[in-house]
Scaffold this motif. Structure first.
Motif, PDB file in Angstrom:
ATOM      1  N   PRO A  31       0.812  -1.309  -0.045  1.00  0.00           N
ATOM      2  CA  PRO A  31       0.038   0.052  -0.109  1.00  0.00           C
ATOM      3  C   PRO A  31       0.769   1.212   0.001  1.00  0.00           C
ATOM      4  O   PRO A  31       1.848   1.317   0.619  1.00  0.00           O
ATOM      5  CB  PRO A  31      -0.888  -0.055   1.053  1.00  0.00           C
ATOM      6  N   GLU A  32       0.446   2.254  -0.626  1.00  0.00           N
ATOM      7  CA  GLU A  32       1.216   3.694  -0.747  1.00  0.00           C
ATOM      8  C   GLU A  32       0.088   4.616  -0.553  1.00  0.00           C
ATOM      9  O   GLU A  32      -1.042   4.471  -0.654  1.00  0.00           O
ATOM     10  CB  GLU A  32       1.704   3.845  -2.364  1.00  0.00           C
ATOM     11  N   GLY A  33       0.613   5.791  -0.108  1.00  0.00           N
ATOM     12  CA  GLY A  33      -0.116   7.118   0.163  1.00  0.00           C
ATOM     13  C   GLY A  33      -0.677   7.131   1.629  1.00  0.00           C
ATOM     14  O   GLY A  33      -0.755   6.076   2.106  1.00  0.00           O
ATOM     15  N   GLY A  34      -1.218   8.138   1.773  1.00  0.00           N
ATOM     16  CA  GLY A  34      -1.846   8.314   3.112  1.00  0.00           C
ATOM     17  C   GLY A  34      -0.855   8.268   4.218  1.00  0.00           C
ATOM     18  O   GLY A  34       0.235   8.640   4.227  1.00  0.00           O
ATOM     19  N   LEU A  35      -1.310   7.732   5.340  1.00  0.00           N
ATOM     20  CA  LEU A  35      -0.607   7.553   6.559  1.00  0.00           C
ATOM     21  C   LEU A  35       0.329   6.102   6.216  1.00  0.00           C
ATOM     22  O   LEU A  35       1.007   5.901   6.922  1.00  0.00           O
ATOM     23  CB  LEU A  35      -1.425   7.233   7.800  1.00  0.00           C
ATOM     24  N   PHE A  36       0.110   5.495   5.150  1.00  0.00           N
ATOM     25  CA  PHE A  36       0.921   4.131   4.728  1.00  0.00           C
ATOM     26  C   PHE A  36       2.388   4.726   4.262  1.00  0.00           C
ATOM     27  O   PHE A  36       3.406   3.935   4.429  1.00  0.00           O
ATOM     28  CB  PHE A  36       0.343   3.442   3.365  1.00  0.00           C
ATOM     29  N   LYS A  37       2.665   5.968   4.059  1.00  0.00           N
ATOM     30  CA  LYS A  37       3.983   6.619   4.067  1.00  0.00           C
ATOM     31  C   LYS A  37       4.503   6.551   5.347  1.00  0.00           C
ATOM     32  O   LYS A  37       5.948   6.621   5.316  1.00  0.00           O
ATOM     33  CB  LYS A  37       3.683   8.145   3.623  1.00  0.00           C
ATOM     34  N   TYR A  38       3.977   6.543   6.400  1.00  0.00           N
ATOM     35  CA  TYR A  38       4.700   6.510   7.843  1.00  0.00           C
ATOM     36  C   TYR A  38       4.788   5.086   8.564  1.00  0.00           C
ATOM     37  O   TYR A  38       5.301   4.744   9.132  1.00  0.00           O
ATOM     38  CB  TYR A  38       4.117   7.547   8.611  1.00  0.00           C
ATOM     39  N   VAL A  39       3.494   4.294   8.181  1.00  0.00           N
ATOM     40  CA  VAL A  39       3.121   2.937   9.158  1.00  0.00           C
ATOM     41  C   VAL A  39       2.767   2.004   8.300  1.00  0.00           C
ATOM     42  O   VAL A  39       2.112   2.329   7.389  1.00  0.00           O
ATOM     43  CB  VAL A  39       2.183   3.453  10.405  1.00  0.00           C
ATOM     44  N   SER A  40       2.846   0.724   8.644  1.00  0.00           N
ATOM     45  CA  SER A  40       2.201  -0.344   7.856  1.00  0.00           C
ATOM     46  C   SER A  40       0.844  -0.643   8.222  1.00  0.00           C
ATOM     47  O   SER A  40       0.241  -1.130   7.659  1.00  0.00           O
ATOM     48  CB  SER A  40       3.009  -1.574   8.479  1.00  0.00           C
ATOM     49  N   ASN A  41       0.273   0.061   9.648  1.00  0.00           N
ATOM     50  CA  ASN A  41      -0.990  -0.019  10.002  1.00  0.00           C
ATOM     51  C   ASN A  41      -1.823   1.118  10.221  1.00  0.00           C
ATOM     52  O   ASN A  41      -2.053   1.430  11.379  1.00  0.00           O
ATOM     53  CB  ASN A  41      -1.142  -1.194  11.107  1.00  0.00           C
ATOM     54  N   PRO A  42      -2.069   1.869   9.195  1.00  0.00           N
ATOM     55  CA  PRO A  42      -3.013   3.067   9.702  1.00  0.00           C
ATOM     56  C   PRO A  42      -4.180   3.181   9.907  1.00  0.00           C
ATOM     57  O   PRO A  42      -4.558   3.878  10.767  1.00  0.00           O
ATOM     58  CB  PRO A  42      -2.531   4.092   8.352  1.00  0.00           C
ATOM     59  N   SER A  43      -4.778   1.784   9.642  1.00  0.00           N
ATOM     60  CA  SER A  43      -6.145   1.623   9.915  1.00  0.00           C
ATOM     61  C   SER A  43      -6.329   1.293  11.352  1.00  0.00           C
ATOM     62  O   SER A  43      -6.960   1.635  12.105  1.00  0.00           O
ATOM     63  CB  SER A  43      -6.601   0.408   9.303  1.00  0.00           C
ATOM     64  N   TYR A  44      -5.075   0.524  11.877  1.00  0.00           N
ATOM     65  CA  TYR A  44      -5.142   0.154  13.467  1.00  0.00           C
ATOM     66  C   TYR A  44      -4.990   1.446  13.920  1.00  0.00           C
ATOM     67  O   TYR A  44      -5.625   1.859  14.918  1.00  0.00           O
ATOM     68  CB  TYR A  44      -4.352  -0.823  13.621  1.00  0.00           C
ATOM     69  N   PHE A  45      -3.958   2.239  13.542  1.00  0.00           N
ATOM     70  CA  PHE A  45      -3.463   3.426  14.244  1.00  0.00           C
ATOM     71  C   PHE A  45      -4.725   4.449  14.424  1.00  0.00           C
ATOM     72  O   PHE A  45      -5.125   5.029  15.650  1.00  0.00           O
ATOM     73  CB  PHE A  45      -2.404   4.165  13.311  1.00  0.00           C
ATOM     74  N   THR A  46      -5.486   4.623  13.396  1.00  0.00           N
ATOM     75  CA  THR A  46      -6.702   5.647  13.224  1.00  0.00           C
ATOM     76  C   THR A  46      -7.589   5.170  14.009  1.00  0.00           C
ATOM     77  O   THR A  46      -8.485   5.793  14.571  1.00  0.00           O
ATOM     78  CB  THR A  46      -6.756   6.113  11.567  1.00  0.00           C
ATOM     79  N   GLU A  47      -8.014   3.674  14.056  1.00  0.00           N
ATOM     80  CA  GLU A  47      -9.179   3.099  15.054  1.00  0.00           C
ATOM     81  C   GLU A  47      -8.735   3.554  16.568  1.00  0.00           C
ATOM     82  O   GLU A  47      -9.546   3.852  17.191  1.00  0.00           O
ATOM     83  CB  GLU A  47      -9.066   1.686  14.950  1.00  0.00           C
ATOM     84  N   LEU A  48      -7.544   3.485  17.014  1.00  0.00           N
ATOM     85  CA  LEU A  48      -7.050   3.560  18.343  1.00  0.00           C
ATOM     86  C   LEU A  48      -7.173   5.283  18.349  1.00  0.00           C
ATOM     87  O   LEU A  48      -7.567   5.655  19.535  1.00  0.00           O
ATOM     88  CB  LEU A  48      -5.557   3.397  18.582  1.00  0.00           C
ATOM     89  N   ILE A  49      -6.835   6.036  17.440  1.00  0.00           N
ATOM     90  CA  ILE A  49      -7.163   7.432  17.634  1.00  0.00           C
ATOM     91  C   ILE A  49      -8.659   7.855  17.832  1.00  0.00           C
ATOM     92  O   ILE A  49      -8.960   8.600  18.517  1.00  0.00           O
ATOM     93  CB  ILE A  49      -6.615   8.269  16.411  1.00  0.00           C
ATOM     94  N   SER A  50      -9.559   7.149  17.185  1.00  0.00           N
ATOM     95  CA  SER A  50     -10.986   7.316  16.981  1.00  0.00           C
ATOM     96  C   SER A  50     -11.334   6.943  18.495  1.00  0.00           C
ATOM     97  O   SER A  50     -12.173   7.642  19.280  1.00  0.00           O
ATOM     98  CB  SER A  50     -11.550   6.594  16.139  1.00  0.00           C
ATOM     99  N   PHE A  51     -11.019   5.773  18.909  1.00  0.00           N
ATOM    100  CA  PHE A  51     -11.347   5.519  20.346  1.00  0.00           C
ATOM    101  C   PHE A  51     -10.916   6.284  21.411  1.00  0.00           C
ATOM    102  O   PHE A  51     -11.419   6.570  22.511  1.00  0.00           O
ATOM    103  CB  PHE A  51     -10.918   3.956  20.662  1.00  0.00           C
ATOM    104  N   THR A  52      -9.748   6.657  21.385  1.00  0.00           N
ATOM    105  CA  THR A  52      -9.244   7.899  22.144  1.00  0.00           C
ATOM    106  C   THR A  52      -9.779   8.995  22.220  1.00  0.00           C
ATOM    107  O   THR A  52     -10.374   9.584  23.271  1.00  0.00           O
ATOM    108  CB  THR A  52      -7.566   8.135  22.059  1.00  0.00           C
ATOM    109  N   GLY A  53     -10.341   9.554  21.419  1.00  0.00           N
ATOM    110  CA  GLY A  53     -11.333  10.787  21.024  1.00  0.00           C
ATOM    111  C   GLY A  53     -12.450  10.344  21.598  1.00  0.00           C
ATOM    112  O   GLY A  53     -13.101  11.215  22.286  1.00  0.00           O
TER     113      GLY A  53
END
Length: 181
Positions: A53-75
């Motif tokens: 995968p390329e683009g978006g947060l994939f530029k920085y991490v292998s698992n942006p879906s997991y990362f953003t899910e944890l961000i959502s639950f934190t919010g």
């Protein structure tokens, strides 16, 4: 309780909802990138084609879906200011963090020459080594039988040569209650 009409203008609610919305939108974007890795024809034919995968947060991490899910639950936990939401965040972290290591390792093994070596596992710019044990200690005040107890949720998450903890195993790791006085 704090969940009144006034709560909708409380900074905790506003900040929490902004964090939740950011995480949610970034999660949709990350999922769209994953979904579009295969063409409609490949999907229709049932072909299992794997791409990086390329683009978006994939530029920085292998698992942006997991990362953003944890961000959502934190919010959500901030916006609701509730122990239940903190528990959901803790259980989600106990599930997603070990899986993030597994997915990162899979990418490195599947694409040994092509996978970007500077991508982090889960959190941009944060290096977590697979040989480390991740120990998360969450403390919660939970109202039980009219008294508040401190519950320590200890989750050992080992990144290599260990299976991911199931929800039942996670619950069994709850240690004793320590009364607050």
């Amino acid at each position: 309780e704090h969940l009144t009409h006034d709560w909708f203008s409380d900074p905790r609610f506003l900040i929490g909802m902004a964090i939740y919305a950011f995480g949610y939108l970034m999660n949709i974007h990350s999922d769209a990138i994953i979904r579009n890795l295969r063409s409609k024809d490949e999907v229709a034919r049932g072909e299992k084609v794997y791409r990086i995968p390329e683009g978006g947060l994939f530029k920085y991490v292998s698992n942006p879906s997991y990362f953003t899910e944890l961000i959502s639950f934190t919010g959500f936990a901030i916006a609701t200011w509730s122990l239940g939401a903190l528990f959901v965040l803790a259980v989600s972290a106990a599930n997603l963090i070990p899986r993030a290591f597994q997915v990162h390792r899979w990418y490195l093994e599947k694409f040994p020459d092509d996978y970007p070596r500077d991508r982090k596992v889960l959190i941009p710019f944060i290096v977590w080594r697979e040989s480390w044990w991740l120990l998360f200690l969450q403390s919660y005040l939970i109202k039980i039988d009219g008294s508040y107890d401190l519950i320590f949720l200890r989750t050992r998450m080992i990144c290599r040569d260990t299976s991911v903890l199931s929800s039942l195993q996670f619950i069994k790791l709850i240690s004793g209650r320590i009364p607050l006085s």
